[in-house]
Design an enzyme around this catalytic site. Structure first.
Site, PDB file in Angstrom:
ATOM      1  N   HIS A 165      39.395  46.677  37.827  1.00  0.00           N
ATOM      2  CA  HIS A 165      39.124  46.084  39.136  1.00  0.00           C
ATOM      3  C   HIS A 165      37.621  45.820  39.290  1.00  0.00           C
ATOM      4  O   HIS A 165      37.202  44.736  39.699  1.00  0.00           O
ATOM      5  CB  HIS A 165      39.584  47.013  40.260  1.00  0.00           C
ATOM      6  CG  HIS A 165      41.029  46.901  40.591  1.00  0.00           C
ATOM      7  ND1 HIS A 165      42.027  47.308  39.723  1.00  0.00           N
ATOM      8  CD2 HIS A 165      41.663  46.442  41.701  1.00  0.00           C
ATOM      9  CE1 HIS A 165      43.202  47.107  40.288  1.00  0.00           C
ATOM     10  NE2 HIS A 165      43.017  46.572  41.480  1.00  0.00           N
ATOM     11  N   HIS A 212      40.309  55.753  40.461  1.00  0.00           N
ATOM     12  CA  HIS A 212      39.287  55.800  39.416  1.00  0.00           C
ATOM     13  C   HIS A 212      38.212  56.822  39.746  1.00  0.00           C
ATOM     14  O   HIS A 212      37.948  57.106  40.925  1.00  0.00           O
ATOM     15  CB  HIS A 212      38.619  54.428  39.235  1.00  0.00           C
ATOM     16  CG  HIS A 212      39.460  53.448  38.496  1.00  0.00           C
ATOM     17  ND1 HIS A 212      39.705  53.551  37.146  1.00  0.00           N
ATOM     18  CD2 HIS A 212      40.121  52.337  38.905  1.00  0.00           C
ATOM     19  CE1 HIS A 212      40.482  52.543  36.759  1.00  0.00           C
ATOM     20  NE2 HIS A 212      40.756  51.801  37.810  1.00  0.00           N
TER      21      HIS A 212
END
Length: 396
Positions: A165, A212
């Site tokens: 991302h 993350h």
């Protein structure tokens, strides 16, 4: 030397620590509600040892392998105390999903400049393939829950480092900024602000959603910066080859399909191969379509002296843009459904698989060619047919 290496490992372990993500979530008003079935997190510093001892473990795969409560035990509950930030980060996270780019990039082709769309597709394919392959080679786990709140479930079986991302948001934002300066008139300062803000929000959203670690995000941004810096001098050369070489469509289609088929194998099913094939298939089909447009002499790029002024946002322009979006969405969705149905039918027949066996779609020999053919068709139709249909309907 050993002291410096030890300190470096300590820093990496700290940046990869789940508790660092949990603290960020709490600062933003997202709190884990403890339940009896949730197990405590691993001690800090254990991640590096686990990386060496369990090469194929993932924090979101099975509790017995890695310490994270599996979905069979129930999902942790959470409490939101800052709703504006909550919705901001959820929106920002959606800006990094594949569905956003597959929706956004065609609109740049239809309503702004196909040149920019082509550049962005090239960058998207590069950073996503590198990032996804690195994930499945490094096999570093995502943050553990508890202590982290996880707000997404689709990528539970994927590994963490790097954050694709963060990679995609960074690479696409700055590719657009660097490419648009020669195509469209705009204030560079405004463009730079947007190019910095978008990847920042997307990166922070990956921490907020618990998907993350800080290390994943930092590495994603740095890898994108290296890839952009290394390829930028060759963008014009790539443009010329992509549009003018007689072998361009064959090279791109064969190369991208080959890259999808040799994608690293895992000991469990993950969506990374399917997502990567979707992206590379889309980009390969679009690249072939742009080559066809160039040969036909109708590229649909802005006419006149470049850079051209930004299109004026009038009621008429808004209505035409909305019409292109709606008609284009129907065209692409129909293409996707037809190509998916046909490709699966052919592959199921070829491999003599019962039509009721939905799990067969995960087999590499079925998943890769089906996904690639489906989304290559979408990219091809978008780049060749969509604008011509808009012309016919008076929407362009």
């Amino acid at each position: 030397m050993s002291v410096h290496l030890s300190r470096c490992m300590e820093l990496l372990t700290y940046l990869h620590d789940s508790e660092l993500v949990a603290r960020f979530q709490r600062r933003c008003g997202l709190f884990l509600v403890e339940s009896a079935h949730l197990k405590p997190e691993r001690p800090r510093g254990q991640l590096v040892r686990d990386r060496l001892d369990h090469q194929d473990s993932n924090s979101n795969y099975k509790y017995k392998e890695n310490g994270y409560a599996s979905r069979d035990c129930g999902r942790p509950r959470y409490e939101v105390r800052n709703w504006p930030l909550h919705f901001l980060f959820l929106l920002s996270a959606s800006l990094g999903h594949e569905i956003f780019y597959i929706t956004c990039l065609p609109n740049i082709h239809w309503s702004v400049d196909p040149f920019l769309c082509r550049r962005l597709l090239n960058t998207w394919a590069l950073v996503m393939y590198v990032g996804q392959v690195m994930k499945d080679l490094l096999k570093l786990p995502r943050p553990f829950s508890p202590p982290v709140v996880k707000l997404e479930t689709r990528v539970d079986a994927e590994y963490g480092l790097p954050s694709t991302h963060a990679m995609a948001a960074t690479a696409i934002s700055f590719t657009l900024l660097l490419s648009a300066t020669s195509r469209i008139q705009f204030q560079f300062e405004v463009g730079l602000t947007i190019a910095v803000t978008l990847p920042t929000l997307v990166s922070l959203s990956r921490l907020y959603t618990g998907m993350h670690s800080v290390l994943d995000v930092i590495c994603g941004i740095l890898i994108s910066a290296v890839l952009l810096g290394g390829t930028y001098p060759y963008w014009e050369t790539m443009d010329h080859f992509q549009l003018n070489s007689p072998i361009s469509p064959i090279v791109v289609l064969v190369l991208f399909y080959f890259l999808c088929y040799i994608y690293p194998e895992l000991d469990h099913y993950s969506t990374t191969r399917a997502d990567t094939t979707t992206i590379l298939g889309t980009c390969a089909g679009a690249s072939a379509g742009y080559w066809v447009n160039q040969q036909l002499g109708q590229t649909f790029e802005p006419e006149g002296m470049l850079p051209v002024p930004l299109p004026t946002l009038t009621a008429s322009a808004l209505a035409l843009g909305t019409g292109r979006f709606l008609v284009g969405a129907v065209i692409l969705l129909a293409t996707r459904q037809i190509a998916k149905t046909v490709s699966l039918h052919v592959l199921y027949s070829w491999y003599k698989v019962p039509k009721s066996d939905n799990n067969a779609r995960r087999r590499k020999e079925i998943e890769v060619p089906s996904k690639f053919a489906t989304y290559a068709s979408v990219g091809l139709v978008n780049s060749i047919l969509a604008n011509r249909i808009f012309l016919f309907l008076g929407l362009l």
